[in-house]
Write an enzyme that holds these catalytic residues in place. Structure first.
Site, PDB file in Angstrom:
ATOM      1  N   ARG A  28       0.811  -1.212   0.000  1.00 24.51           N
ATOM      2  CA  ARG A  28       0.000   0.000   0.000  1.00 24.51           C
ATOM      3  C   ARG A  28       0.846   1.265   0.000  1.00 24.51           C
ATOM      4  NH1 ARG A  28      -2.915   1.997  -2.661  1.00 24.51           N
ATOM      5  NH2 ARG A  28      -3.926  -0.049  -2.690  1.00 24.51           N
TER       6      ARG A  28
ATOM      7  N   LYS B 195       1.857  25.010  -4.029  1.00 22.98           N
ATOM      8  CA  LYS B 195       0.629  24.395  -3.521  1.00 22.98           C
ATOM      9  C   LYS B 195       0.790  22.873  -3.538  1.00 22.98           C
ATOM     10  CE  LYS B 195      -2.208  28.268  -5.053  1.00 22.98           C
ATOM     11  NZ  LYS B 195      -3.256  28.746  -5.980  1.00 22.98           N
TER      12      LYS B 195
ATOM     13  N   LYS C 129       3.705  39.151  -3.923  1.00 26.31           N
ATOM     14  CA  LYS C 129       2.288  38.906  -4.193  1.00 26.31           C
ATOM     15  C   LYS C 129       1.459  40.149  -3.862  1.00 26.31           C
ATOM     16  CE  LYS C 129       0.909  34.938  -4.596  1.00 26.31           C
ATOM     17  NZ  LYS C 129       0.478  34.170  -5.772  1.00 26.31           N
TER      18      LYS C 129
ATOM     19  N   GLU D  43       3.830  39.794  -8.820  1.00 20.67           N
ATOM     20  CA  GLU D  43       2.502  39.448  -9.330  1.00 20.67           C
ATOM     21  C   GLU D  43       1.711  40.712  -9.616  1.00 20.67           C
ATOM     22  OE1 GLU D  43      -0.644  36.372  -7.644  1.00 20.67           O
ATOM     23  OE2 GLU D  43      -0.751  38.269  -6.559  1.00 20.67           O
TER      24      GLU D  43
ATOM     25  N   ASP E  69      -1.611  37.582 -13.361  1.00 21.58           N
ATOM     26  CA  ASP E  69      -2.609  36.792 -12.656  1.00 21.58           C
ATOM     27  C   ASP E  69      -4.016  37.021 -13.195  1.00 21.58           C
ATOM     28  OD1 ASP E  69      -3.363  34.968 -10.595  1.00 21.58           O
ATOM     29  OD2 ASP E  69      -4.121  36.661  -9.432  1.00 21.58           O
TER      30      ASP E  69
END
Length: 288
Positions: free
Chosen positions: A103, A138, A170, A200, A221
């Site tokens: 597994r 992410k 950002k 960004e 973006d």
């Protein structure tokens, strides 16, 4: 394809932790009670749907850390495409140990192959353009190195690995700093000369502001393909252009046609479906 493997030093702690989580304090009580200790088997690991394989080193380690007597013979390598029914590897060894490692091996291989498969899908959609597909931060906590490796196996590129290896300004950095240009100036004053700086932007006036002070890369973006084309014209080769937001296999081609250098896609790592891979019993070798 040419794909540099990850060092065992990176992979082994992750596989070892997964095995310890599964074995707990008592080990595999099912296999220990049902399977004779001297029984040996041969099994095959096979694809149950088409895709691109990644994670064979992790799968191999899942078996050999359980029992060094297990031998896994690969019939393909990471980065190879498979069809449903294709045999990926043949594995031989003590039956108890094979079942104990099964597994964990399949968890790693299925997850990483799923990432490689969706990455390959985006790469195919933008084939013929200058754009490359890239992942983001992410990622599953603790599995970033493996997941980013899987993106490379699928024909993609890696964005920065973490907070320390590049500056990415950002929207919240911009808001707190008081503007795009000021945020870039602060970043340039605060990092070393070898550190790249990306900012960004989601509006063309912000892009103009960034280009006025100079930057290594711009993250465009949630812009439409028309806006992206205009942005690429504004940049005019002075920085790397990266498109982000609302990227799917259906939209990727139009985004790439705008002339951007990169398309970054977070769901490659955070939402890729597992590739269905099974471990099937072939024969028993009897007692050792």
């Amino acid at each position: 394809m040419s794909l540099a493997p990850l060092p065992r030093l990176i992979i082994e702690p992750l596989v070892r932790a997964a095995l310890l989580e599964d074995l707990g304090l008592a080990g595999d009580i099912t296999s220990a009670s049902v399977i004779p200790s001297d029984h040996r088997s041969t099994v095959v690991m096979a694809a149950r749907q088409p895709g691109v394989i990644a994670g064979l080193d992790a799968a191999d380690l899942a078996f050999t850390l359980v029992d060094p007597e297990i031998v896994m013979r690969r019939h393909i390598e990471d980065g190879d495409a498979v069809k449903s029914g294709d045999v990926i590897a043949t594995i031989e060894g003590p039956s108890r140990s094979l079942l104990t490692g099964e597994r964990t091996a399949l968890n790693f291989l299925g997850h990483l192959s799923g990432i490689a498969t969706v990455t390959a899908g985006i790469a195919a959609a933008i084939s013929g353009t200058k754009a490359s597909v890239a992942c983001t931060r992410k990622t599953t906590p603790g599995l970033r190195a493996l997941e980013k490796y899987a993106v490379r196996a699928g024909g993609g590129m890696n964005h920065r690995f973490a907070l320390y290896d590049a500056v990415l300004i950002k929207d919240n950095h911009v808001a707190i700093s008081g503007g795009v240009a000021e945020a870039i100036r602060r970043a340039r004053a605060g990092v070393g000369h070898l550190v790249k700086i990306e900012v960004e932007v989601d509006r063309l006036d912000q892009l103009q502001e960034a280009m006025a002070v100079g930057v290594d890369a711009v993250l465009l973006d949630n812009m439409t393909p028309d806006q992206l084309r205009e942005a690429v014209a504004i940049v005019a080769g002075r920085a790397i252009t990266e498109a982000s937001g609302r990227v799917t296999p259906a939209t990727a081609a139009a985004i790439a046609a705008s002339g951007v250098d990169l398309i970054s896609v977070g769901w490659l790592t955070h939402s890729a479906p597992v590739l269905d891979i099974g471990l099937d019993f072939v024969e028993a070798a009897g007692a050792a």
